[in-house]
Design an enzyme around this catalytic site. Structure first.
Site, short mmCIF file in Angstrom:
data_model
loop_
_atom_site.label_atom_id
_atom_site.label_comp_id
_atom_site.label_asym_id
_atom_site.label_seq_id
_atom_site.Cartn_x
_atom_site.Cartn_y
_atom_site.Cartn_z
N GLU A 171 -1.82 -8.39 4.65
CA GLU A 171 -1.83 -8.48 6.12
C GLU A 171 -3.21 -8.22 6.73
O GLU A 171 -3.41 -8.44 7.92
CB GLU A 171 -0.80 -7.51 6.72
CG GLU A 171 -1.23 -6.06 6.84
CD GLU A 171 -1.22 -5.25 5.56
OE1 GLU A 171 -1.29 -4.02 5.64
OE2 GLU A 171 -1.15 -5.86 4.46
N CYS B 248 0.84 -1.20 0.00
CA CYS B 248 0.00 0.00 0.00
C CYS B 248 0.88 1.25 0.00
O CYS B 248 1.48 1.57 -1.02
CB CYS B 248 -0.99 -0.03 1.17
SG CYS B 248 -2.35 1.16 0.97
N HIS C 23 -3.59 -5.37 0.46
CA HIS C 23 -3.11 -5.62 1.82
C HIS C 23 -3.13 -7.12 2.15
O HIS C 23 -4.14 -7.65 2.62
CB HIS C 23 -4.00 -4.90 2.83
CG HIS C 23 -3.78 -3.44 2.92
ND1 HIS C 23 -2.80 -2.87 3.72
CD2 HIS C 23 -4.41 -2.41 2.31
CE1 HIS C 23 -2.85 -1.56 3.60
NE2 HIS C 23 -3.81 -1.25 2.75
#
Length: 236
Positions: free
Chosen positions: A187, A95, A185
């Protein structure tokens, strides 16, 4: 084996951090902690960046700041990233980290003209992406969590585009063989993304998004999350 360093370029909202941890914790939770040591440095908090050569790999996190704001800590981190790439140290920007990698290497970052891209989105690998080792075993189209308003508008010279979405043509790229940027993302899990969508609901409605539909379509994205463990295997 050298450790992997997570370069923290921002933090989540305090109420979210109190319940679910902060950005670095989300990465660690989805990585193989038996595969080596993970360390964190926070340049946005004023911590000095250690020599990149001490590490077997580097992860650059997301941020609530914008690369185009060119904060001094961010520009200093961009210079450090450029040195790491030139030293061929494996690097993954996520990002903000994806955008900062592009900026560091001569690309252009700016506001996405289509607005905020938020929700569980479909990412499409192109032929180069399907051959890239970071995406080994990933389907040609896979789900990933997205949460951003700025994008890489122009890739750095020599970068190879790997993946796109409907709202962002530059969702993943690689420079050389071991420096990747991904706008999505890996994560994030569903609960984290839902909290972000709720926080930005008014903005999303203003740009014409059906927020209830976005929330209903959020799901877990194991194919995206697996990218972090594949990155670990590239390191060292």
């Amino acid at each position: 084996m050298k450790p992997i360093i997570i370069v923290k370029t921002g933090g989540t909202y305090p109420d979210m951090a109190a319940r679910y941890g902060d950005f670095e914790d989300w990465f660690v939770a989805r990585m193989d902690r038996s595969a080596g040591t993970l360390e964190t440095v926070s340049p946005f908090s004023g911590e000095p960046l250690p020599p990149a050569a001490l590490f077997g790999g580097i992860i650059i996190t997301g941020s609530h700041d914008m690369v185009t704001e060119k904060h001094p800590w961010s520009e200093k981190t961009a210079d450090w990233i450029k040195q790491a790439v030139e030293a061929d140290i494996p690097l993954l920007g996520v990002c903000y980290g994806h955008q900062l990698l592009a900026h560091a290497m001569g690309g252009v970052v700016g506001d996405n003209p289509k607005g905020k891209e938020m929700g569980t989105v479909s990412i499409r690998l192109n032929p180069d992406g399907r051959q890239d080792r970071l995406f080994e075993g990933t389907p040609e189209t896979f789900a990933a969590q997205a949460c951003h308003s700025q994008s890489v508008m122009q890739l750095p010279a020599g970068a190879t585009l790997l993946a796109s979405s409907d709202m962002d043509p530059h969702h993943a790229f690689v420079i050389g063989k071991r420096a990747w940027g991904v706008q999505f993302h890996p994560e994030f899990d569903g609960k984290i993304l839902r909290l972000y969508v709720h926080r930005f609901a008014d903005d999303l409605k203003t740009q014409g998004c059906d927020v209830e539909r976005l929330l209903a379509e959020i799901r877990e994205t194991p194919e995206s999350e697996a990218l972090l463990r594949r990155f670990q295997r590239v390191c060292n």
